[in-house]
Enzyme design. Structure first.
Site, PDB file in Angstrom:
ATOM      1  N   TYR A  12      52.518  15.327   8.728  1.00 21.11           N
ATOM      2  CA  TYR A  12      53.363  16.514   8.536  1.00 21.11           C
ATOM      3  C   TYR A  12      52.640  17.614   7.734  1.00 21.11           C
ATOM      4  CZ  TYR A  12      57.389  19.138   6.650  1.00 21.11           C
ATOM      5  OH  TYR A  12      58.261  20.104   6.264  1.00 21.11           O
ATOM      6  N   ASP A  32      42.897   9.906  10.702  1.00 20.63           N
ATOM      7  CA  ASP A  32      44.317   9.522  10.654  1.00 20.63           C
ATOM      8  C   ASP A  32      44.523   8.383  11.634  1.00 20.63           C
ATOM      9  OD1 ASP A  32      47.194   9.437  11.041  1.00 20.63           O
ATOM     10  OD2 ASP A  32      47.277  11.440  10.147  1.00 20.63           O
ATOM     11  N   ASN A  36      51.933   6.936  10.951  1.00 20.85           N
ATOM     12  CA  ASN A  36      53.217   7.659  10.843  1.00 20.85           C
ATOM     13  C   ASN A  36      53.167   9.026  11.521  1.00 20.85           C
ATOM     14  OD1 ASN A  36      55.928   7.826   9.995  1.00 20.85           O
ATOM     15  ND2 ASN A  36      55.339   9.082   8.234  1.00 20.85           N
ATOM     16  N   SER A 126      52.420  14.105  -6.281  1.00 21.45           N
ATOM     17  CA  SER A 126      53.862  14.317  -6.118  1.00 21.45           C
ATOM     18  C   SER A 126      54.510  14.535  -7.475  1.00 21.45           C
ATOM     19  CB  SER A 126      54.437  13.058  -5.464  1.00 21.45           C
ATOM     20  OG  SER A 126      55.838  13.051  -5.549  1.00 21.45           O
ATOM     21  N   TYR A 151      55.892   3.404  -4.787  1.00 19.72           N
ATOM     22  CA  TYR A 151      55.256   4.596  -4.203  1.00 19.72           C
ATOM     23  C   TYR A 151      54.797   5.545  -5.314  1.00 19.72           C
ATOM     24  CZ  TYR A 151      54.875   9.307  -2.369  1.00 19.72           C
ATOM     25  OH  TYR A 151      54.425  10.574  -2.102  1.00 19.72           O
ATOM     26  N   LYS A 155      50.870   6.928  -6.703  1.00 17.61           N
ATOM     27  CA  LYS A 155      50.401   8.305  -6.991  1.00 17.61           C
ATOM     28  C   LYS A 155      49.834   8.389  -8.406  1.00 17.61           C
ATOM     29  CE  LYS A 155      51.279  10.115  -3.032  1.00 17.61           C
ATOM     30  NZ  LYS A 155      50.158  10.373  -2.139  1.00 17.61           N
ATOM     31  N   ASN A 180      59.583  19.185  -3.214  1.00 15.16           N
ATOM     32  CA  ASN A 180      60.236  18.639  -2.005  1.00 15.16           C
ATOM     33  C   ASN A 180      59.825  19.430  -0.759  1.00 15.16           C
ATOM     34  OD1 ASN A 180      61.872  17.538  -4.286  1.00 15.16           O
ATOM     35  ND2 ASN A 180      62.989  16.613  -2.613  1.00 15.16           N
ATOM     36  N   ARG A 296      72.744   7.908  -5.382  1.00 15.49           N
ATOM     37  CA  ARG A 296      71.725   6.989  -4.864  1.00 15.49           C
ATOM     38  C   ARG A 296      70.970   6.395  -6.058  1.00 15.49           C
ATOM     39  NH1 ARG A 296      67.330   9.426  -0.688  1.00 15.49           N
ATOM     40  NH2 ARG A 296      66.835  10.724  -2.490  1.00 15.49           N
TER      41      ARG A 296
HETATM   42  P1  NAD Z   1      52.956  11.900   6.809  1.00 16.08           P
HETATM   43  O1  NAD Z   1      53.339  10.464   6.892  1.00 16.08           O
HETATM   44  O2  NAD Z   1      53.496  12.846   7.810  1.00 16.08           O
HETATM   45  O3  NAD Z   1      51.370  12.048   6.806  1.00 16.08           O
HETATM   46  C1  NAD Z   1      50.508  11.056   6.295  1.00 16.08           C
HETATM   47  C2  NAD Z   1      49.493  10.748   7.387  1.00 16.08           C
HETATM   48  O4  NAD Z   1      48.570   9.771   6.896  1.00 16.08           O
HETATM   49  C3  NAD Z   1      50.149  10.167   8.620  1.00 16.08           C
HETATM   50  O5  NAD Z   1      49.745  10.901   9.760  1.00 16.08           O
HETATM   51  C4  NAD Z   1      49.644   8.730   8.693  1.00 16.08           C
HETATM   52  O6  NAD Z   1      49.466   8.300  10.016  1.00 16.08           O
HETATM   53  C5  NAD Z   1      48.335   8.814   7.920  1.00 16.08           C
HETATM   54  N1  NAD Z   1      47.944   7.569   7.222  1.00 16.08           N
HETATM   55  C6  NAD Z   1      48.671   6.826   6.363  1.00 16.08           C
HETATM   56  N2  NAD Z   1      47.961   5.778   5.932  1.00 16.08           N
HETATM   57  C7  NAD Z   1      46.739   5.867   6.515  1.00 16.08           C
HETATM   58  C8  NAD Z   1      45.562   5.082   6.443  1.00 16.08           C
HETATM   59  N3  NAD Z   1      45.490   3.966   5.721  1.00 16.08           N
HETATM   60  N4  NAD Z   1      44.488   5.468   7.170  1.00 16.08           N
HETATM   61  C9  NAD Z   1      44.529   6.589   7.948  1.00 16.08           C
HETATM   62  N5  NAD Z   1      45.626   7.367   8.057  1.00 16.08           N
HETATM   63  C10 NAD Z   1      46.718   7.004   7.338  1.00 16.08           C
HETATM   64  O7  NAD Z   1      53.335  12.386   5.323  1.00 16.08           O
HETATM   65  P2  NAD Z   1      53.316  13.840   4.692  1.00 16.08           P
HETATM   66  O8  NAD Z   1      54.722  14.216   4.369  1.00 16.08           O
HETATM   67  O9  NAD Z   1      52.486  14.753   5.476  1.00 16.08           O
HETATM   68  O10 NAD Z   1      52.608  13.502   3.298  1.00 16.08           O
HETATM   69  C11 NAD Z   1      51.244  13.758   3.094  1.00 16.08           C
HETATM   70  C12 NAD Z   1      50.895  13.370   1.676  1.00 16.08           C
HETATM   71  O11 NAD Z   1      51.693  14.106   0.759  1.00 16.08           O
HETATM   72  C13 NAD Z   1      51.131  11.901   1.334  1.00 16.08           C
HETATM   73  O12 NAD Z   1      50.085  11.468   0.488  1.00 16.08           O
HETATM   74  C14 NAD Z   1      52.431  11.919   0.580  1.00 16.08           C
HETATM   75  O13 NAD Z   1      52.534  10.836  -0.312  1.00 16.08           O
HETATM   76  C15 NAD Z   1      52.318  13.232  -0.161  1.00 16.08           C
HETATM   77  N6  NAD Z   1      53.613  13.807  -0.535  1.00 16.08           N
HETATM   78  C16 NAD Z   1      54.562  13.987   0.435  1.00 16.08           C
HETATM   79  C17 NAD Z   1      55.798  14.485   0.079  1.00 16.08           C
HETATM   80  C18 NAD Z   1      56.895  14.638   1.117  1.00 16.08           C
HETATM   81  O14 NAD Z   1      58.069  14.620   0.747  1.00 16.08           O
HETATM   82  N7  NAD Z   1      56.576  14.798   2.403  1.00 16.08           N
HETATM   83  C19 NAD Z   1      56.057  14.834  -1.251  1.00 16.08           C
HETATM   84  C20 NAD Z   1      55.051  14.661  -2.192  1.00 16.08           C
HETATM   85  C21 NAD Z   1      53.827  14.140  -1.827  1.00 16.08           C
HETATM   86  C1  WQD Z   2      66.649  15.314  -1.996  1.00 16.21           C
HETATM   87  C2  WQD Z   2      68.042  15.435  -2.592  1.00 16.21           C
HETATM   88  C3  WQD Z   2      69.184  13.349  -2.874  1.00 16.21           C
HETATM   89  C4  WQD Z   2      69.443  12.476   1.420  1.00 16.21           C
HETATM   90  C5  WQD Z   2      61.518  12.221  -2.346  1.00 16.21           C
HETATM   91  C6  WQD Z   2      60.578  11.341  -3.118  1.00 16.21           C
HETATM   92  C7  WQD Z   2      59.601  12.193  -3.865  1.00 16.21           C
HETATM   93  C8  WQD Z   2      58.912  13.167  -2.926  1.00 16.21           C
HETATM   94  C9  WQD Z   2      59.882  13.963  -2.136  1.00 16.21           C
HETATM   95  C10 WQD Z   2      56.931  12.138  -2.046  1.00 16.21           C
HETATM   96  C11 WQD Z   2      68.338  14.360  -3.622  1.00 16.21           C
HETATM   97  C12 WQD Z   2      69.888  14.216  -1.861  1.00 16.21           C
HETATM   98  C13 WQD Z   2      69.173  13.095   0.209  1.00 16.21           C
HETATM   99  C14 WQD Z   2      70.795  12.313   1.812  1.00 16.21           C
HETATM  100  C15 WQD Z   2      71.508  13.407  -0.206  1.00 16.21           C
HETATM  101  N1  WQD Z   2      58.126  12.487  -1.948  1.00 16.21           N
HETATM  102  N2  WQD Z   2      70.193  13.550  -0.595  1.00 16.21           N
HETATM  103  N3  WQD Z   2      71.774  12.791   1.008  1.00 16.21           N
HETATM  104  O1  WQD Z   2      64.453  11.906  -3.442  1.00 16.21           O
HETATM  105  O2  WQD Z   2      64.099  14.318  -4.172  1.00 16.21           O
HETATM  106  O3  WQD Z   2      62.214  13.029  -3.275  1.00 16.21           O
HETATM  107  O4  WQD Z   2      60.781  13.071  -1.472  1.00 16.21           O
HETATM  108  O5  WQD Z   2      56.204  12.194  -2.998  1.00 16.21           O
HETATM  109  O6  WQD Z   2      58.684  11.324  -4.441  1.00 16.21           O
HETATM  110  O7  WQD Z   2      61.321  10.557  -4.033  1.00 16.21           O
HETATM  111  O8  WQD Z   2      63.975  13.739  -1.726  1.00 16.21           O
HETATM  112  O9  WQD Z   2      64.946  14.506   0.371  1.00 16.21           O
HETATM  113  O10 WQD Z   2      65.358  12.115  -0.365  1.00 16.21           O
HETATM  114  O11 WQD Z   2      66.442  13.967  -1.570  1.00 16.21           O
HETATM  115  O12 WQD Z   2      72.437  13.804  -0.897  1.00 16.21           O
HETATM  116  O13 WQD Z   2      71.082  11.719   2.871  1.00 16.21           O
HETATM  117  O14 WQD Z   2      68.989  15.247  -1.545  1.00 16.21           O
HETATM  118  O15 WQD Z   2      70.098  12.711  -3.707  1.00 16.21           O
HETATM  119  O16 WQD Z   2      69.097  14.961  -4.622  1.00 16.21           O
HETATM  120  P1  WQD Z   2      63.785  13.197  -3.242  1.00 16.21           P
HETATM  121  P2  WQD Z   2      65.167  13.543  -0.718  1.00 16.21           P
END
Ligand code: NAD
Ligand code: WQD
Length: 337
Positions: A12, A32, A36, A126, A151, A155, A180, A296
């Site tokens: 993503y 990649d 996912n 994150s 998770y 990080k 987020n 939650r």
């Molecule tokens: P995503 O799952 O869409 O992208 C991660 C990609 O990494 C995927 O395409 C997956 O196939 C690939 N991948 C996972 N493990 C792998 C491995 N061992 N080898 C090769 N490829 C691998 O997730 P995203 O939302 O794009 O997140 C990207 C990064 O940002 C992640 O590190 C995630 O922890 C971090 N992050 C995401 C969020 C969020 O809410 N989306 C928030 C904070 C941090």
């Molecule tokens: C957002 C808000 C829920 C779903 C997660 C990870 C965080 C980061 C971002 C990777 C919250 C509320 C949600 C629903 C709801 N990821 N909610 N009904 O929990 O803030 O963060 O993603 O690093 O580490 O924990 O994101 O989108 O799940 O929730 O009311 O069905 O929406 O309570 O307040 P969150 P979220």
């Protein structure tokens, strides 16, 4: 400019960042394993930019395969590391899977970077590293408290591994702590398209409106916030992508860039769950079927970023708010492909 290796470039945030990097003149390759993500994102990147990038379908946990990629591309100057598993609930169920994938994958990557004289490293961290934040908005100096999930621990551990492993090398690293992420590319050719079920608020809302879910459950409305629901900092994925390009340019062009630094990436404004729903209803013109449910377990009540440091050092100014996020996410959810 050297070549940039993006891990998770089909995912993503990675795919949106690849587009932004290409549009800023970078040559990009991706690693990649598609655990996912779907290859259609590569077509999206090509249709937007006119450039077809190479993705190596390699698991970062396989050191030999990863070394092979680096040996085929000795001109990699920077690495942006997105590849990780990211589902908080799944990490509670399967912590070993998360430590193996996220931590082993990082260790192998760091090893290859040092062997190959990579100069710049950017890591997807994150806001979860801060745990429960007492003073809002959250700055980079907010204390790192115990993480709420395995998770989150991956990080925190990854940040420490990066700090220690690059200390006696020439590599300069930046930790980007996202709040987020949500929304999609304006072309509607890229967006969130996971293989695993997305349980984040924005996809839950769009799936409800599409009729794929019966309703959206708001996790609690009795908290000490404006309207009782939880507060988060929703950041548009294209603002995030822009931050990665700017972080890379900062490392390349600014002698004052430190050996290691961290930046919060959020819009800097808290939005409640009920406000997010209202924004969705406003931009789509349709009511959402939602109800209030219990809190939650493990949810932080309120968190939002202070991004002053990213603005000052990187020149990063996020411009898209919750309405633009909802509009693009809704358009993406209704795509025909
Ligand atoms: P995503 O799952 O869409 O992208 C991660 C990609 O990494 C995927 O395409 C997956 O196939 C690939 N991948 C996972 N493990 C792998 C491995 N061992 N080898 C090769 N490829 C691998 O997730 P995203 O939302 O794009 O997140 C990207 C990064 O940002 C992640 O590190 C995630 O922890 C971090 N992050 C995401 C969020 C969020 O809410 N989306 C928030 C904070 C941090
Ligand atoms: C957002 C808000 C829920 C779903 C997660 C990870 C965080 C980061 C971002 C990777 C919250 C509320 C949600 C629903 C709801 N990821 N909610 N009904 O929990 O803030 O963060 O993603 O690093 O580490 O924990 O994101 O989108 O799940 O929730 O009311 O069905 O929406 O309570 O307040 P969150 P979220």
């Amino acid at each position: 400019m050297g070549k940039i290796l993006v891990t998770g470039g089909v995912g993503y945030i990675g795919s949106h960042t690849v587009v932004d990097l290409i549009e800023n003149g970078y040559e990009v390759i991706s690693v990649d394993n598609l655990v996912n993500s779907k290859e259609s994102a590569l077509e999206g990147i090509e249709r937007i930019t006119g450039i077809s990038i190479e993705n190596y379908e390699v698991d970062l946990c396989d050191l030999n395969d990863l070394r092979q990629v680096f040996s085929e591309h000795p001109d990699i100057s920077g690495v942006i590391h997105f590849a990780a598993l990211k589902a908080v609930g799944e990490s509670v169920e399967e912590p070993v899977l998360y430590f193996r994938n996220n931590v082993n994958g990082l260790i192998n990557l760091v090893d290859c970077c040092i062997e190959s004289n990579v100069k710049h490293f950017i890591f997807s961290s994150s806001c979860t590293v801060y745990g429960v934040v007492e003073n809002l908005p959250c700055t980079e100096d907010s204390p790192i408290k115990p993480a709420e999930s395995p998770y989150g621990r991956t990080k925190q551990i990854s940040e420490m591994i990066i700090e220690d492993s690059f200390r006696n090398t020439d590599v300069k690293a930046i930790l980007l702590r996202y709040f987020n992420p949500a929304g999609a590319h304006k072309s509607n050719l890229l967006g969130e398209n996971p293989k695993k079920v997305a349980l984040n608020l924005v996809p839950v809302i769009t799936e409800t409106a599409l009729g794929l879910r019966e309703k959206t459950v708001v996790f609690g409305d009795q908290f000490d916030t404006r309207d009782g629901s939880c507060v988060r900092d929703y950041i548009h994925v294209m603002d995030l992508a822009d931050a990665h390009t700017k972080a890379l340019q900062f490392l390349e062009n600014s002698p004052e860039a430190k050996k290691l630094d961290s930046y919060n990436l959020g819009i800097g404004k808290g939005v409640t769950v009920l406000e997010a729903i209202k924004a969705f209803e406003k931009v789509t013109g349709q009511p959402l079927n939602y109800e209030i449910g219990p809190p939650r377990p493990g949810d932080v009540v309120a968190i939002y970023a202070d991004h002053t440091k990213a603005t000052k050092d990187l020149g990063w100014n996020p411009t898209r708010g919750i309405e633009e996020i909802m509009e693009s996410a809704w358009k993406w959810a209704n795509r025909k492909n």
